[in-house]
Structure formats: C-alpha cells, structure tokens
Design an enzyme around this catalytic site. Structure first.
Site, PDB file in Angstrom:
ATOM      1  N   HIS A   1       0.850  -1.208   0.000  1.00  0.00           N
ATOM      2  CA  HIS A   1       0.000   0.000   0.000  1.00  0.00           C
ATOM      3  C   HIS A   1       0.882   1.254   0.000  1.00  0.00           C
ATOM      4  O   HIS A   1       0.678   2.196   0.760  1.00  0.00           O
ATOM      5  CB  HIS A   1      -0.960  -0.016   1.186  1.00  0.00           C
ATOM      6  CG  HIS A   1      -2.097  -0.981   0.996  1.00  0.00           C
ATOM      7  ND1 HIS A   1      -3.346  -0.593   0.566  1.00  0.00           N
ATOM      8  CD2 HIS A   1      -2.158  -2.328   1.152  1.00  0.00           C
ATOM      9  CE1 HIS A   1      -4.131  -1.660   0.479  1.00  0.00           C
ATOM     10  NE2 HIS A   1      -3.423  -2.727   0.829  1.00  0.00           N
TER      11      HIS A   1
ATOM     12  N   TYR B   1       4.147  -4.971   9.864  1.00  0.00           N
ATOM     13  CA  TYR B   1       4.004  -3.513   9.768  1.00  0.00           C
ATOM     14  C   TYR B   1       5.166  -2.825  10.479  1.00  0.00           C
ATOM     15  O   TYR B   1       5.703  -1.818   9.997  1.00  0.00           O
ATOM     16  CB  TYR B   1       2.695  -3.051  10.406  1.00  0.00           C
ATOM     17  CG  TYR B   1       1.428  -3.349   9.637  1.00  0.00           C
ATOM     18  CD1 TYR B   1       1.403  -4.217   8.563  1.00  0.00           C
ATOM     19  CD2 TYR B   1       0.234  -2.757  10.019  1.00  0.00           C
ATOM     20  CE1 TYR B   1       0.221  -4.486   7.884  1.00  0.00           C
ATOM     21  CE2 TYR B   1      -0.953  -3.021   9.348  1.00  0.00           C
ATOM     22  CZ  TYR B   1      -0.953  -3.885   8.282  1.00  0.00           C
ATOM     23  OH  TYR B   1      -2.124  -4.151   7.615  1.00  0.00           O
TER      24      TYR B   1
END
Length: 378
Positions: free
Chosen positions: A79, A354
């Site tokens: 993303h 992440y």
C-alpha cells in the site's frame, strides 16, 4: 521457495517474537510522548528478528514484498501509494452496548487521522479499479489511548494464515510481458490453498465501486469486544459510505474514449474532499458462538446482528509528508480498553510485519509522493 520451478515449497511457519513484559498500553503511552505521527507501538513490541533461521520472520516477509515490487526507499512496502486525510468520528452511543471503549460513548467526537491507499509496493503504480483500496485510521482518544485500524474494500481476506499470504505474494507477481501473474504459478498456489480460491470467488461477487468515496471498507479480522458489564462478544467492523455509488462520486478517470488518468482514483478523492466532507457509518457485526474468529477468509452469516456505532467524517486531504499519516504505522493491535485481539493468527503477523516495514522506511530518505494534492487543486 524455489522460484525457478514455478512451484512454491512449503514456507517456514510464522512465529512473532515474544512480546516484552511491558504491556502494549504502557508502550503506547511511551510512544505517544513523541507525538501521534511518530508513535509506533509495533516497533517496541516486536523489536528485533528473534527467530531461528528456518522461521518466517517479519524481515523475510518484508523482503518478499521488496522482491516482488522492487525497493522504494521511504515508502511502505505494501500500500505504498497513498494520501493523508483527517477528520473526526462522532459516536451515537450504541456501540457501548458491546464495548466499554471510550470511542463509543454517546456524543463523543474523536479526532481521526487517516490514509487512503492502493495495494502494492510501488508508490507510482497507475490507479486501477481492481486494485485493492485501503483505508487506515488512527483514533486519538483521551489519556494517550489510540485505536488504529487498517481496512480494505474487499469483504473477506484472501488468506487464512501468514504462511499462505507469504506464498501468495510471489504467486501474484506480474509477468513483465503480460502485467498479470503467471497462470501456472497461481494455479499451483490455489490448488494448495482452496480457502484462498473460495475467498477470491466470494470477493468477485462483490465488485469494487467507482472510487474511494463510495467504497465500503472492512476490518476483516475478528476482535473481542468487552462492555462495561464484562460481557465479551466477537466483532468485525466495516465502514459503509453515505455517498451514493456511481461515477459521480469517484469519476471514471477520463471522458468518453479516453484512457483513465494515472491517478484518477486519487484525483477524484482529492477533488471531492475539497468540495465537501465524505462520511461513512461505522457498523459493528456481532458474531455468535461457532462463527469463525480465526479465519479472515470466511464470511459470517448475513443475519448476524449489526450495530451502527457512529459516523466517520473526513474533511481534509493532504499530500503525504512529515507530521501526517505518512509517518503512522496502522498497527491493528493498537487497541483501546474494551477491544482486544481474537485468535486470528494474521493479527500478530500484521503487527510484526508492519513494524518491520516502518523501521525500514523510517531510516530511509523520503521521496515526494506521486499523489500531490496541490497539483489537483490548482
């Protein structure tokens, strides 16, 4: 994993490193002293690659994203293309029926920082309707609490385990000649992962809308909600748009006979937000005993109870830069009191990966975002 053969070898099992004794909430309080934009609880909770060589570590996971999409210093490994937004969430009080989290208190307005994005590790990828759309949100709550969530516009997730996701990243790598995955590799992967084939088929029955503004965004993973009386129930959440669906919301990227502009989804979002706020209802779906909480590929039955908990309003958009969503890690395990993780293995994996991505990009020089708000509005 043997790329030359076109067949995936069994991946190593994913085990997140042990969380230190310091609680996540305490870590959040420490991180918050550096400011919302710099807070990164996952980097504290999952510091270091503490696995044996044969384990699927967060570092190897991020390496796989770089292997497929290339390395783009300063950007997220997935993303990568995105834009920062901000606004607020206004609770109607109904969410307090299932959670004691202060974000659901009747009449409370909570500041929100968010980020719209498209899947993939290339920050300059051309917008396309079939790319997965993401919306990350950070709810800034009293007493240094935060609620962070990373949602996408598909109703279920394609993978039930971190290992499956790791394999699918490579199987989905586009071939230079066609721009599409190798059919043989993808067929082999789906044969080994029938749950992914079923999830993809389910998602195809729910095609994307015209743009970001009329998309429904889903949390996908299940969480445990506990109310003031101590009752705990499984919950999944979604944001459903108050904007009507159709070309008038997101545009088609060009006039009749024209190819879509490279940034048409983002350009339409920026133009719309410059004209008026965009709003979504926050819907909580309450599971029943026996509903799967460990498998994000499996939808819950459509007759499950839903609670409209309030309204998200986004009213400002900015090019990603220091101090806004660019520097936020939307760790799904940063949760307020009253919301806790379920037994879904993807949650700890997402948190760890992440954090690894955040650490890498935080130490790299920053490049200008291909999505420039000023160019759209001038």
């Amino acid at each position: 994993m043997n790329e030359d053969s076109g067949r995936a070898e069994p991946p190593p099992s994913f085990r997140p490193p042990p969380t230190p004794a310091l609680t996540r909430r305490a870590l959040l309080g420490l991180a918050a002293t550096a400011g919302v934009g710099a807070a990164n609880v996952g980097a504290f909770a999952y510091a270091g690659d503490l696995f044996p060589e044969d384990r699927l570590t967060p570092a190897r996971f991020v390496d796989r994203f770089e292997q497929v999409a290339g390395r783009h210093p300063g950007f997220r490994r997935n993303h990568a293309k995105g834009v920062s937004v901000s606004g607020h969430f206004t609770a109607n009080g109904d969410g307090s029926d299932v959670s004691k989290a202060v974000v659901f208190e009747s009449g409370r307005t909570t500041p929100v920082t968010g980020r719209f994005s498209l899947s993939g590790g290339a920050p300059d990828i051309a917008d396309a309707g079939l790319l997965v759309r993401g919306l990350g949100l950070l709810f800034a709550l009293p007493n240094s609490e935060q609620w962070r969530t990373a949602m996408i516009n598909t109703p279920v997730f394609p993978d039930s385990t971190p290992e499956g996701f790791y394999e699918r990243i490579l199987a989905s790598k586009p071939l230079p000649a066609t721009g599409k995955p190798d059919p043989r590799k993808m067929a082999d992967f789906l044969a080994a992962h029938p749950e992914t084939a079923e999830a993809m088929a389910f998602n195809r029955r729910h095609p994307p809308t015209s743009g970001f503004g009329d998309s429904t965004f889903n949390g996908l993973n299940a969480f445990r909600f506990t109310n003031a009386a101590g009752a705990t129930v499984p919950v999944r959440w979604s944001l459903t748009p108050l904007q009507p669906a159709g070309p008038g919301t997101a545009g088609d990227g060009g006039g009749a006979g024209k190819a879509p502009d490279r940034n048409y989804l983002f350009d339409a979002l920026i133009s719309n937000l410059a004209e008026r706020p965009l709003r979504w209802r926050l819907m909580l779906t309450v599971g029943r005993p026996g509903d799967p909480t460990h498998d994000a590929t499996r939808p819950w039955p459509p007759d499950r109870r839903t609670i409209e908990a309030g309204t998200l309003t986004l009213d400002a958009v900015r090019t990603e830069a220091e101090g806004n969503a660019r520097d936020i890690n939307f760790d799904p395990l940063v949760l307020p009191d009253g919301i806790a993780a379920s037994d879904d293995p993807l949650l700890s994996a997402r948190s760890a990966v992440y954090a690894q991505s955040y650490r890498r990009r935080a130490g790299e020089p920053k490049q200008p975002s291909p999505v420039d708000v000023s160019k759209v509005l001038r």
